[in-house]
Every structure is written in structure tokens, then in C-alpha cells.
Design a protein around this motif. Structure first.
Motif, PDB file in Angstrom:
ATOM      1  N   UNK A 202       3.576  -7.121  -6.737  1.00  0.00           N
ATOM      2  CA  UNK A 202       4.258  -8.374  -6.403  1.00  0.00           C
ATOM      3  C   UNK A 202       4.116  -8.690  -4.923  1.00  0.00           C
ATOM      4  N   UNK A 203       4.274  -7.680  -4.067  1.00  0.00           N
ATOM      5  CA  UNK A 203       4.116  -7.885  -2.625  1.00  0.00           C
ATOM      6  C   UNK A 203       2.689  -8.306  -2.283  1.00  0.00           C
ATOM      7  N   UNK A 204       1.714  -7.658  -2.921  1.00  0.00           N
ATOM      8  CA  UNK A 204       0.316  -7.980  -2.634  1.00  0.00           C
ATOM      9  C   UNK A 204      -0.018  -9.399  -3.087  1.00  0.00           C
TER      10      UNK A 204
ATOM     11  N   UNK B 248      -5.061   3.415  -5.030  1.00  0.00           N
ATOM     12  CA  UNK B 248      -5.060   1.990  -4.675  1.00  0.00           C
ATOM     13  C   UNK B 248      -5.970   1.186  -5.592  1.00  0.00           C
ATOM     14  N   UNK B 249      -7.080   1.794  -6.012  1.00  0.00           N
ATOM     15  CA  UNK B 249      -7.967   1.107  -6.954  1.00  0.00           C
ATOM     16  C   UNK B 249      -7.279   0.929  -8.301  1.00  0.00           C
ATOM     17  N   UNK B 250      -6.657   2.000  -8.790  1.00  0.00           N
ATOM     18  CA  UNK B 250      -6.010   1.945 -10.093  1.00  0.00           C
ATOM     19  C   UNK B 250      -4.792   1.032 -10.094  1.00  0.00           C
ATOM     20  N   UNK B 251      -3.959   1.142  -9.071  1.00  0.00           N
ATOM     21  CA  UNK B 251      -2.679   0.439  -9.084  1.00  0.00           C
ATOM     22  C   UNK B 251      -2.731  -0.976  -8.529  1.00  0.00           C
ATOM     23  N   UNK B 252      -3.654  -1.232  -7.590  1.00  0.00           N
ATOM     24  CA  UNK B 252      -3.704  -2.544  -6.938  1.00  0.00           C
ATOM     25  C   UNK B 252      -5.043  -3.251  -7.089  1.00  0.00           C
ATOM     26  N   UNK B 253      -6.014  -2.571  -7.680  1.00  0.00           N
ATOM     27  CA  UNK B 253      -7.343  -3.138  -7.886  1.00  0.00           C
ATOM     28  C   UNK B 253      -8.012  -3.537  -6.569  1.00  0.00           C
ATOM     29  N   UNK B 254      -7.870  -2.689  -5.559  1.00  0.00           N
ATOM     30  CA  UNK B 254      -8.555  -2.944  -4.286  1.00  0.00           C
ATOM     31  C   UNK B 254      -9.517  -1.792  -4.001  1.00  0.00           C
ATOM     32  N   UNK B 255     -10.604  -2.142  -3.343  1.00  0.00           N
ATOM     33  CA  UNK B 255     -11.627  -1.155  -2.995  1.00  0.00           C
ATOM     34  C   UNK B 255     -11.509  -0.799  -1.522  1.00  0.00           C
ATOM     35  N   UNK B 256     -11.357   0.467  -1.261  1.00  0.00           N
ATOM     36  CA  UNK B 256     -11.235   0.972   0.115  1.00  0.00           C
ATOM     37  C   UNK B 256     -12.315   2.017   0.333  1.00  0.00           C
TER      38      UNK B 256
ATOM     39  N   UNK C 242      12.440   4.327   1.026  1.00  0.00           N
ATOM     40  CA  UNK C 242      11.689   3.619  -0.004  1.00  0.00           C
ATOM     41  C   UNK C 242      11.307   4.621  -1.080  1.00  0.00           C
ATOM     42  N   UNK C 243      10.825   4.120  -2.187  1.00  0.00           N
ATOM     43  CA  UNK C 243      10.299   4.950  -3.263  1.00  0.00           C
ATOM     44  C   UNK C 243       9.036   4.293  -3.802  1.00  0.00           C
ATOM     45  N   UNK C 244       8.206   5.051  -4.501  1.00  0.00           N
ATOM     46  CA  UNK C 244       7.036   4.459  -5.120  1.00  0.00           C
ATOM     47  C   UNK C 244       7.464   3.408  -6.144  1.00  0.00           C
ATOM     48  N   UNK C 245       6.739   2.313  -6.181  1.00  0.00           N
ATOM     49  CA  UNK C 245       7.073   1.205  -7.079  1.00  0.00           C
ATOM     50  C   UNK C 245       5.817   0.362  -7.253  1.00  0.00           C
ATOM     51  N   UNK C 246       5.001   0.687  -8.254  1.00  0.00           N
ATOM     52  CA  UNK C 246       3.723   0.000  -8.429  1.00  0.00           C
ATOM     53  C   UNK C 246       3.933  -1.475  -8.757  1.00  0.00           C
ATOM     54  N   UNK C 247       4.907  -1.767  -9.607  1.00  0.00           N
ATOM     55  CA  UNK C 247       5.174  -3.172  -9.943  1.00  0.00           C
ATOM     56  C   UNK C 247       5.589  -3.953  -8.703  1.00  0.00           C
TER      57      UNK C 247
ATOM     58  N   UNK D  22       0.826  -1.205   0.000  1.00  0.00           N
ATOM     59  CA  UNK D  22       0.000   0.000   0.000  1.00  0.00           C
ATOM     60  C   UNK D  22       0.865   1.261   0.000  1.00  0.00           C
ATOM     61  N   UNK D  23       1.969   1.222   0.735  1.00  0.00           N
ATOM     62  CA  UNK D  23       2.858   2.383   0.812  1.00  0.00           C
ATOM     63  C   UNK D  23       3.554   2.664  -0.512  1.00  0.00           C
ATOM     64  N   UNK D  24       3.865   1.617  -1.275  1.00  0.00           N
ATOM     65  CA  UNK D  24       4.578   1.786  -2.541  1.00  0.00           C
ATOM     66  C   UNK D  24       3.659   2.172  -3.688  1.00  0.00           C
ATOM     67  N   UNK D  25       2.339   2.066  -3.477  1.00  0.00           N
ATOM     68  CA  UNK D  25       1.395   2.186  -4.595  1.00  0.00           C
ATOM     69  C   UNK D  25       0.689   3.540  -4.668  1.00  0.00           C
ATOM     70  N   UNK D  26       1.214   4.555  -3.966  1.00  0.00           N
ATOM     71  CA  UNK D  26       0.618   5.893  -4.090  1.00  0.00           C
ATOM     72  C   UNK D  26       1.656   6.866  -4.643  1.00  0.00           C
ATOM     73  N   UNK D  27       1.170   7.905  -5.288  1.00  0.00           N
ATOM     74  CA  UNK D  27       2.031   8.922  -5.899  1.00  0.00           C
ATOM     75  C   UNK D  27       2.035  10.154  -5.000  1.00  0.00           C
TER      76      UNK D  27
END
Length: 519
Positions: A347-349, A384-392, A338-343, A293-298
Motif C-alpha cells: 500500500x505504501x509503495x 523484495x522481488x517476491x513481496x513488492x515485485x521490484x528488481x534490485x 514497527x513490524x513486518x507487514x507485506x500488505x 522496503x523495511x516492512x517487506x522483509x522477513x
């Protein structure tokens, strides 16, 4: 920073009608110095109480109720000489009032979340944890005007802490006779520049100059009103129409148009905006989920398009503004963790059992009612929806309920911010020790606890080793990620240019009004 300006309108002028109306932004959870944790609460308390020291415009602790002090060569024994001072009801203030206030905060029955700020004192932690007694806490009134404190180890931040609300004195007679004293204007007895005269809940707390304050001759304001408006736009409109003179939390949509307005300032603030994860609940008990979650925001997009106040993206907990052992900035030396890293986040998720977000449970972001917190939560929700396909889902609560639910771990993800209590990295680092009063994540790590203990004891007298302990602790925290840093604050404010002597410090409180006046 001391705010100064010229010209303009605001406040009420005249020797007998000096008044400033400040929107503190929320109904305080409590005005009991031993129990307060929020910045709005601390700001109001600071106007009506004073500790042994008080911070001035130079951001250094200066004489408060203590007119002088000595520190033993080993850095452990502090002896404070108190001036002749009185409570706002005229009662004499003595060294015993500090002993009573500190022991009350440490008493387990008080349930002070900030009691750990007194653990530097020999015997204090044991008493607070129920394994020792009050008589073993090494603070004593030598006489009415002499207070002596013995620490477990040298603590360079301790002097600054003596200005902090948890270390304020109490008028024991009033506290014993009136259990509701901290909620009653008639019984709210303090020792600071101002005293409360009325409290219209969720509207305004009105204060007047305290004639019994030891330095009343240098207090110029006759009245100080704290408005409790938590809607940024409402506060902004009140400022524009002259109903208030000073407010934080400028509506983000208004900031671009205010850049050349003399009423608008962006002040520095050594603070961090972050999200807490409740690690006692699935899926946040898995550090892979937290890190994903931390890596998937801009963060750059958040500060550029949502916050808009010149904030800096945060890739660590501790913000710029604190000196390291070598005199350089602690954050500069520590760098990013750390840095943002959607890929990498995907993988972590997937590794945690949620490939492409499948099976991720329903969770929510909790935030206190505030337009900007809502906008940031909406931006992160979309990322989070766009990058990880999760609904919050999003869930807002008024200030007191929000604080209570965060303290009780009644949340999934919670918006948080931390403004330092004193100018040392430890004010951030010791927050996340096991069962820490302000941890509020459920996270526990023995290695982290050991590093913080070393920094406070074994290495406390060795600045280089002490700072190295805190760097290592921060690295461990960012690896396990019980919190998600988002940005380092600035403080956009609206303040009428003819308000003088108002100090907007980068830590602890929103504003210091002791020396304030209307030109």
C-alpha cells in the motif's frame, strides 16, 4: 568478556615467542586515529595507541595514560593527571600531545568524520565548523602531566570517549615531519602496548611489544599479527590449518557444525546490522518507499536461515545492552517501532507511485566484500522481488572503496553496521543528526536534531529527561526510516582455547590484546 579456555593448540608458546595471529578481516582504510571510522581500523589502532583511559574486562574505562582524574561538582570540568609515559620512539608523552591530537581531529582540514565526538568540549563544535578558532577550544595543558577539559554541559559518556581513537594523542613532531606517518611502519609512532614493524598490504600487519609502553611489564605477548583477509572461508581454512589463531566472521555454513567445538564461541555484542538509504536520490527521497522496503522483509528468516549466529530481529535502531534512566534496558523500555507487514508495504509503495512495483527504477544494494553480507543481500533481494515485485541489483566493493562511496553518498542502498563507541545509547542516537560525520544517508530533520541537542545540553544532567529525548529521537527516526534495521548482532568467533586474557568487548573494537598471552 575475557576469553579463557583450557587445553587446545594455537598461538606460539614460550616466554620470548608469545605470538597471537588475529584475522581482523580487511585492509584498514586508515590507521590515523583522527580519521579512522571502521572497526578493523580501530582494533589495530587500539593495540598501538592509548588514550587517557582504557577499557578493561569489566567494560568500564580505567586508567590509561591518565593515572587519575577529578570531575567538578557541576560535571563540566575534567582534570586528568598523566603518568610518566613515552612514545614508542622514546619521546616523552605530555599533556600537550593530547591537546595537539584533539585539535588536529577538530581542524576542518583534517576532515575527521568522528570530530563530533569532541563537540562536548566548549568551543569544539565552533572550531570544527569553521565559526570559531582553536584557541577557544576548552582543552589545555596545565603542565606536562595535567590536562584540563571544560565541557559545554555534563556528559556521562565523556570519560568513556577518552579511550576512543579520535581522542588519542599524537606525537606532533613525527606527524609534522612525516605526512605519510600513518601509512609508514617506520614512522607509525604510538603510545600503546604494541608497535608496528611491517605492513604487507592486504596480507598482514605485524606488531611487536612496545618496550617504551608505560605498562610494558604487564604486556606478555612478544608479537601480535593482524591478518587482513576479507574472505571468511579463506580465513576459516587458515584457522583450521593453524595459520591464524583467532578470527571473527565465521562462515555461516560452518556454524551448525561448530556448535560443540571448543574453538567456537558466540559472544554478546551491543550492535546493529542495518541498511542505509540514500535519501538524496529518487525514489528514496520518499519516506513511503523507505518504509515499504523495511516492512517487506522477513527478519526472523534472515537470522534463522542466513546469519545463523543467534542474532535477534531488529525493529528499532538501538540494540539491547544499554541502561535506561530507571536501570532497566533501554531497548526493553523502548520496545519495537514497527513490524513486518507485506500488505502495508504494498500500500505504501502504491501510494508513492509504484503500484505492484511498476515503474520502480533500477537500484542496487552496495555491500563490502564478505560472504555473509552477500548472502543477506541476496535474501533481501529475493524478498523484495517476491513481496513488492521490484528488481534490485547487488554490488560488492572492497572495504576502503565501500567506505569511500558510502561517505560520498555514491550508492542507492548500502549495507551498514554500527558497533557502539561507548556504553551509552547516544553512540547510536547522535549518528543521524544533520550533516553528522557518520550519518551517510543525506537525511536531515530539525526535530531530530533538537532532541539530540537537548539530550546533550539542556537535559544532559537529568538522566530521565535525557533518556526520554533519545527514546523520542529514535521513534522519529524509525517513523521517517532513513535506515532499515535488520538484526541485532551477536559475535561468532573462532579462537584457540589456549589464548588467554583476550578481551572481546561488546563495543568499539573487535578485541583488546593488552593483557593477552598464550598458555
Amino acid at each position: 568478556m575475557m576469553v579463557a579456555g583450557c587445553g587446545g593448540q594455537g598461538g606460539t608458546q614460550g616466554a620470548s615467542n608469545q605470538i597471537i595471529r588475529f584475522n581482523v578481516g580487511a585492509e584498514p582504510q586508515t590507521l590515523d586515529p583522527a580519521k579512522a571510522t571502521g572497526i578493523p581500523d580501530a582494533t589495530i589502532i587500539n593495540a598501538m595507541f592509548e588514550g587517557l583511559t582504557r577499557y578493561g574486562a569489566d567494560n568500564k574505562p580505567g586508567p590509561g595514560i591518565a593515572e587519575s582524574w577529578t570531575i567538578s561538582p557541576d560535571g563540566k570540568t575534567y582534570t586528568f593527571k598523566l603518568r610518566d609515559a613515552k612514545w614508542s620512539n622514546g619521546d616523552p608523552l605530555t599533556a600537550r600531545d593530547f591537546v595537539d591530537g584533539w585539535l588536529r581531529a577538530l581542524n576542518p582540514n583534517t576532515q575527521s568524520e568522528y570530530a563530533y565526538q569532541l563537540w562536548y568540549i566548549k568551543g569544539a563544535e565552533e572550531y570544527n565548523k569553521g565559526t570559531g578558532s582553536a584557541k577557544d577550544v576548552a582543552v589545555r595543558a596545565v603542565d606536562d602531566h595535567t590536562l584540563q577539559v571544560v565541557l559545554k554541559a555534563p556528559a556521562p559518556q565523556f570519560l568513556g570517549l577518552t579511550s576512543f581513537e579520535t581522542l588519542m594523542p599524537i606525537d606532533s613532531k613525527v606527524v609534522k615531519e612525516h605526512p605519510d606517518w600513518a601509512a609508514s611502519p617506520a614512522n607509525y609512532i604510538g603510545d600503546g602496548p604494541y608497535k608496528m614493524v611491517s605492513w604487507d598490504h592486504n596480507q598482514v600487519i605485524k606488531c611487536v611489544k612496545n618496550p617504551n609502553y608505560w605498562d610494558a611489564a604487564n604486556v606478555k605477548l612478544a608479537k601480535l599479527d593482524f591478518y587482513l583477509v576479507d574472505n571468511n572461508t579463506t580465513g576459516y581454512n587458515m584457522f583450521k590449518t593453524g595459520q591464524i589463531d583467532f578470527q571473527y566472521n565465521v562462515p555461516v555454513q560452518e556454524i551448525p557444525g561448530l556448535k560443540n567445538n571448543p574453538d567456537f564461541k558466540i559472544m554478546p555484542q551491543a550492535a546493529t546490522y542495518f541498511y542505509r538509504f540514500n535519501v538524496t536520490k529518487k525514489p528514496f527521497n520518499d519516506p513511503r518507499v523507505r518504509r515499504a522496503l523495511a516492512l517487506a522483509i522477513d527478519r526472523q528468516a534472515i537470522v534463522r536461515d542466513v546469519a545463523r549466529g543467534g542474532q535477534l530481529p531488529a525493529y528499532a535502531l538501538i540494540p539491547p545492552g544499554f541502561k535506561d534512566a530507571d536501570g532497566k534496558d533501554f531497548r526493553q523500555n523502548g520496545g519495537n517501532y514497527f513490524q513486518e507487514d507485506v500488505a502495508g508495504a504494498k500500500k505504501l509503495l502504491a501510494g508513492a507511485g509504484y503500484p505492484d512495483g511498476r515503474g520502480f527504477p533500477d537500484v542496487s544494494i552496495m555491500y563490502n566484500t564478505n560472504d555473509q553480507h552477500k548472502a543477506i543481500a541476496e535474501a533481501i533481494q529475493a524478498m523484495w522481488k517476491k513481496n513488492l515485485n521490484i528488481n534490485v541489483q547487488l554490488h560488492n566493493e572492497e572495504w576502503q572503496t565501500y567506505l569511500n562511496d558510502m561517505q560520498k553518498l555514491n550508492y542507492d542502498i548500502a549495507r551498514a553496521g554500527w558497533v557502539p563507541d561507548y556504553l551509552d545509547p547516544m553512540t547510536f542516537a547522535d549518528m543521524f543528526v544533520t550533516n553528522g560525520g557518520n550519518n551517510e544517508t543525506g537525511w536531515s530533520n530539525k526535530g531530530y536534531d533538537t532532541l539530540i541537542t537537548k539530550a546533550k545540553t539542556t537535559d544532559a544532567g537529568n538522566p530521565k529527561a535525557r533518556m526520554a529525548d533519545m527514546h523520542n529521537a529514535e521513534k522519529l527516526l524509525m517513523d521517517r526510516m532513513p535506515i532499515m534495521p535488520i538484526y541485532f548482532y551477536t559475535q561468532p568467533v573462532l579462537i584457540k582455547p589456549n589464548l588467554k586474557g583476550v578481551i572481546i568487548p561488546p563495543f568499539n573494537v573487535e578485541a583488546e590484546f593488552k593483557w593477552a598471552y598464550v598458555q
